[in-house]
Design a protein around this motif. Sequence first.
Motif, PDB file in Angstrom:
ATOM      1  N   VAL A 273       0.843  -1.200   0.000  1.00 48.10           N
ATOM      2  CA  VAL A 273       0.000   0.000   0.000  1.00 48.10           C
ATOM      3  C   VAL A 273       0.875   1.246   0.000  1.00 48.10           C
ATOM      4  N   ASP A 274       0.319   2.321  -0.480  1.00 43.45           N
ATOM      5  CA  ASP A 274       0.977   3.617  -0.406  1.00 43.45           C
ATOM      6  C   ASP A 274       0.857   4.117   1.028  1.00 43.45           C
ATOM      7  N   ASN A 275       1.981   4.581   1.598  1.00 45.58           N
ATOM      8  CA  ASN A 275       1.892   4.989   3.001  1.00 45.58           C
ATOM      9  C   ASN A 275       1.018   6.219   3.199  1.00 45.58           C
ATOM     10  N   ALA A 276       0.649   6.904   2.104  1.00 41.36           N
ATOM     11  CA  ALA A 276      -0.251   8.051   2.220  1.00 41.36           C
ATOM     12  C   ALA A 276      -1.660   7.622   2.624  1.00 41.36           C
ATOM     13  N   ILE A 277      -2.054   6.372   2.331  1.00 41.49           N
ATOM     14  CA  ILE A 277      -3.406   5.916   2.677  1.00 41.49           C
ATOM     15  C   ILE A 277      -3.402   4.948   3.848  1.00 41.49           C
ATOM     16  N   MET A 278      -2.203   4.713   4.432  1.00 40.55           N
ATOM     17  CA  MET A 278      -2.077   3.724   5.492  1.00 40.55           C
ATOM     18  C   MET A 278      -2.954   4.045   6.700  1.00 40.55           C
ATOM     19  N   THR A 279      -2.985   5.314   7.121  1.00 40.26           N
ATOM     20  CA  THR A 279      -3.749   5.649   8.334  1.00 40.26           C
ATOM     21  C   THR A 279      -5.232   5.378   8.138  1.00 40.26           C
ATOM     22  N   GLY A 280      -5.746   5.671   6.955  1.00 39.87           N
ATOM     23  CA  GLY A 280      -7.157   5.401   6.693  1.00 39.87           C
ATOM     24  C   GLY A 280      -7.465   3.921   6.711  1.00 39.87           C
ATOM     25  N   LEU A 281      -6.544   3.111   6.180  1.00 42.94           N
ATOM     26  CA  LEU A 281      -6.756   1.665   6.188  1.00 42.94           C
ATOM     27  C   LEU A 281      -6.733   1.103   7.605  1.00 42.94           C
ATOM     28  N   LEU A 282      -5.847   1.642   8.453  1.00 41.53           N
ATOM     29  CA  LEU A 282      -5.825   1.216   9.853  1.00 41.53           C
ATOM     30  C   LEU A 282      -7.116   1.608  10.566  1.00 41.53           C
ATOM     31  N   GLN A 283      -7.520   2.830  10.348  1.00 42.93           N
ATOM     32  CA  GLN A 283      -8.715   3.329  11.036  1.00 42.93           C
ATOM     33  C   GLN A 283      -9.956   2.544  10.625  1.00 42.93           C
ATOM     34  N   ASN A 284     -10.031   2.182   9.336  1.00 44.37           N
ATOM     35  CA  ASN A 284     -11.194   1.452   8.826  1.00 44.37           C
ATOM     36  C   ASN A 284     -11.067  -0.053   9.015  1.00 44.37           C
ATOM     37  N   GLU A 285      -9.969  -0.492   9.631  1.00 40.06           N
ATOM     38  CA  GLU A 285      -9.708  -1.897   9.916  1.00 40.06           C
ATOM     39  C   GLU A 285      -9.614  -2.749   8.648  1.00 40.06           C
ATOM     40  N   GLU A 286      -9.121  -2.120   7.573  1.00 37.86           N
ATOM     41  CA  GLU A 286      -8.829  -2.872   6.359  1.00 37.86           C
ATOM     42  C   GLU A 286      -7.450  -3.527   6.446  1.00 37.86           C
ATOM     43  N   ILE A 287      -6.590  -3.018   7.321  1.00 38.43           N
ATOM     44  CA  ILE A 287      -5.328  -3.666   7.647  1.00 38.43           C
ATOM     45  C   ILE A 287      -5.232  -3.777   9.165  1.00 38.43           C
ATOM     46  N   ASP A 288      -4.516  -4.782   9.622  1.00 39.01           N
ATOM     47  CA  ASP A 288      -4.396  -5.053  11.055  1.00 39.01           C
ATOM     48  C   ASP A 288      -3.019  -4.709  11.604  1.00 39.01           C
ATOM     49  N   MET A 289      -2.028  -4.533  10.721  1.00 41.21           N
ATOM     50  CA  MET A 289      -0.669  -4.288  11.187  1.00 41.21           C
ATOM     51  C   MET A 289       0.092  -3.460  10.172  1.00 41.21           C
ATOM     52  N   VAL A 290       0.850  -2.493  10.665  1.00 35.87           N
ATOM     53  CA  VAL A 290       1.863  -1.812   9.863  1.00 35.87           C
ATOM     54  C   VAL A 290       3.195  -2.160  10.503  1.00 35.87           C
ATOM     55  N   GLY A 291       3.984  -2.982   9.817  1.00 39.36           N
ATOM     56  CA  GLY A 291       5.224  -3.481  10.397  1.00 39.36           C
ATOM     57  C   GLY A 291       6.444  -2.848   9.772  1.00 39.36           C
ATOM     58  N   LEU A 292       7.477  -3.648   9.614  1.00 36.06           N
ATOM     59  CA  LEU A 292       8.756  -3.184   9.101  1.00 36.06           C
ATOM     60  C   LEU A 292       8.990  -3.766   7.709  1.00 36.06           C
ATOM     61  N   ASP A 436      21.324   8.657  -7.319  1.00 37.37           N
ATOM     62  CA  ASP A 436      20.258   7.688  -7.549  1.00 37.37           C
ATOM     63  C   ASP A 436      19.613   7.315  -6.217  1.00 37.37           C
ATOM     64  N   TYR A 437      18.299   7.068  -6.252  1.00 34.50           N
ATOM     65  CA  TYR A 437      17.614   6.707  -5.004  1.00 34.50           C
ATOM     66  C   TYR A 437      16.363   5.889  -5.314  1.00 34.50           C
ATOM     67  N   PRO A 438      15.894   5.111  -4.341  1.00 31.16           N
ATOM     68  CA  PRO A 438      14.753   4.228  -4.574  1.00 31.16           C
ATOM     69  C   PRO A 438      13.445   4.816  -4.037  1.00 31.16           C
ATOM     70  N   THR A 439      12.351   4.298  -4.532  1.00 34.59           N
ATOM     71  CA  THR A 439      11.049   4.580  -3.953  1.00 34.59           C
ATOM     72  C   THR A 439      10.794   3.632  -2.787  1.00 34.59           C
ATOM     73  N   GLY A 440       9.709   3.883  -2.059  1.00 36.66           N
ATOM     74  CA  GLY A 440       9.288   2.957  -1.012  1.00 36.66           C
ATOM     75  C   GLY A 440       9.496   3.440   0.396  1.00 36.66           C
ATOM     76  N   ASN A 441      10.323   4.482   0.579  1.00 38.12           N
ATOM     77  CA  ASN A 441      10.543   5.069   1.895  1.00 38.12           C
ATOM     78  C   ASN A 441      10.342   6.566   1.717  1.00 38.12           C
ATOM     79  N   GLU A 442       9.183   7.064   2.162  1.00 43.55           N
ATOM     80  CA  GLU A 442       8.795   8.446   1.869  1.00 43.55           C
ATOM     81  C   GLU A 442       9.801   9.451   2.416  1.00 43.55           C
ATOM     82  N   THR A 443      10.281   9.233   3.636  1.00 37.12           N
ATOM     83  CA  THR A 443      11.240  10.169   4.217  1.00 37.12           C
ATOM     84  C   THR A 443      12.518  10.209   3.392  1.00 37.12           C
ATOM     85  N   ARG A 444      13.015   9.042   3.016  1.00 34.00           N
ATOM     86  CA  ARG A 444      14.228   8.987   2.205  1.00 34.00           C
ATOM     87  C   ARG A 444      14.013   9.666   0.854  1.00 34.00           C
ATOM     88  N   GLU A 445      12.859   9.430   0.239  1.00 39.52           N
ATOM     89  CA  GLU A 445      12.577  10.072  -1.041  1.00 39.52           C
ATOM     90  C   GLU A 445      12.601  11.597  -0.908  1.00 39.52           C
TER      91      GLU A 445
END
Length: 593
Positions: A273-292, A436-445
Motif C-alpha cells: 500500500v501507499d503509506n499516504a493511505i495507510m492511516t485510513g486503512l488502519l482506522q477502517n480496519e482494512e489492515i491489522d498491522m503496519v510493520g517493518l 540515484d535513489y529508490p522509492t518505497g521510503n517516503e522520508t528517504r525520497e
Amino acid sequence: MNKKSLLFMLVALLTFGMILAACGGNGEDPTTEEPTEAPAEGEGEGTAGEPQQGGTVTAAMFSAPGHQFNPIFYSDSYEANILDFTHEALVTLDENLEFIPSLAKDWEFNDDFTELTYFLEEGVKWHDGEEFTAEDVVFTYTAIADPEYTAAGGVRVDYVNQLVGYEEYVAGETDTFEGVKADGDYTVTFYFKEPSITALQYTSFMIIPAHIFEGVDVADMPEHTASRNAGEVIGTGPFKFAQMQEGEQYVLERHDDYWQGTPYLDRVVWRVVDNAIMTGLLQNEEIDMVGLPGGVPAADAADVDAMPNVTLVQDQDFGYQYLGFKLHHSEGEQSDWTDKSGWVENEKLKDVEVRQAIAYAINRQGFVDGLMHGQGVVLNAPFPEASWAYNPDAVNQYEWSADKANELLDAAGYKDTNGDGFREDPNGNEWVLNLDYPTGNETRERTAPIIVENLAEVGIKVDMRSPREAAAHFELVERNDTDWDMYLAGWGLSTGDPDPSGIHRSTAPYNYLRWDDAHSDELLDAALKAPEAFELEYRQEIYNDWAKYYSEQLPAVPLYSANVNVAFNNKFHGWTVKPRMVNADSHLWWVEQ
C-alpha cells in the motif's frame, strides 16, 4: 559455568536493546519522554481472553518484494517479510537480544571455541511433509560456500568464510566443505578456523531444504521455481507462501504440521500500500498491522496513536540511512566484483576533502527535526544509537556548515571558473555528481531533492535521476559497471553483534561503496581477534578507533537513524515486538472473531 552459559553471558554483554512503547494516546515525541517497557505480548488496550482459531491478519508494507524467496539469495527487507514466516534458523534472538533455541534445541562449544555442535529438534516437517535433518543444515552452508555462489548473486559469505576449508572449497580445490558436518540426522557441528566470538551469530542463518535443491547447480538456484513461485517455496516455518499477486498482495497460509504447534491463524496477508493511505486503512480496519521496514511514518504517528482501535509501539531502530559514494567502478561487468584488478577509482569522489565537504553541506539535523518530527538521531558513523558500539564522542561530528564545506572545496581545488554558480574540478573540467535513489521510503525520497539543494548552495552540481523501484535500485547498487556516484540506501543491522565487517571490509559482498582501505580492514579484523575480543572493553576501543577513521575517510555519509513506529489493531493479539523484529512467533498470533 558450562560453555553454553558462558556464551549466553558473552552475548548478553555484547548486545543491547531498548523498546519504547506508546500505548496511551498522548502522541508525544518518544525522544523527549522517559522510556517505558514495551509489552512482551501484544494484547491491545485490554484483556482479550483465550486465543481463538481461524481468521486472517492483513499487514501493510510500502514496497513490493523483489521476487526472490530463497533465503540464501534474498536481498531486501520486503522479501524478508515473507521469509520470516516460511523459514527458520537453528537459533534466534529473544527480546533481550540473547540467542535462544529454534530448530536446534541445544548446543555446546569445545574448549577453545573453535567447534560449535548443535542438537536439532526431531520431528520437524518441511511444508511438503519431508523431515528436517542435519543434512539440510550442511546443504545450506555448503551452498553458501559454493564457488558459484557469489557469481549467482549471493552475498552472505560471512556466514561461511570463518569456517575450516572455505578457501579450498570456494577455490574448487576440493569437492567437500569441511566447515560443517552432520553426525547422524540430528547433530551438526561447525568448525571454525579460529576461536570465534560471533559463532552463534554466523550459524543463525535460515535453512533451505536439501531435498528440493539437491542436484541443482548453485548458479541456477536464484531462478529455480522453488526460489520464486508461491506454492513452491518450501520452509519449516509456521506459514506457507501460498499465493501472490506480484506487486500487490502476498498470501501466507497456515502450516498445520508446524513443529511448535498448529498456528491459530488461517492466513497472513501482506498488502503493498501507499503509506499516504495507510492511516485510513488502519482506522477502517482494512489492515491489522503496519510493520517493518518503514513502519508508520513519523508524521502520522500521533494520529495513529490516537486511534481507539489501534496500539502504536515505538521501537529504537538497529539501522540507519546513508548517502553512499561509489568509490570504484569496473570497466565492463564483472561476474566476481571482488576481483579488484578490474576496479577503476571514481575520480569525481576520490578526494576525502570532497566527501567531508558534502557531509558538512547536508542539513542532516533538518531531516530529523523536519521530515521525521524529531523521531531519530543524526549519525556520523555506521553504529546506530541502540548499539553498544555507538559512541558519538569518538567521531567527527560534521555539523551543518556551508562555510566549512566551501573552505574544504576551495582548498581541494574545486572552484567555479566559468561563473555559472557551480564548481569545476581541479583540472577545470565540468564536475557533476549523479544521485540515484529508490522509492518505497517516503522520508528517504524527500531527502533526495534537499540534498541536491544543499549541495548546490556550496557549488556542487548534482544530477538527481528519476527514482526506481527498490528492487531495481538495489540490483544496480550491487553492480560495478555503472556511472553511479552517489546513492541513497539504508542498512538494517544485525542485532546479534555490531560487527560491521560484513558491510565495510573491502572484500565483503555488501561493500556496495567499493571502499578499498587496508587500515579499515585491519581494524575490523582486530575487533574479532580472539581471545582479546572476548573482552567487551577491547572491542569497544577498536570500534571507537574504526568509527573515528570511518568518519574521517567518509566512504559514505551516514544520515540518520529513525525511531520505528509499528501499529496493531486491538483485535489482533499474540504479537511481540523485538528490536528490528515484529514478525516473530507468528504461530501464536490470533484475532478476535
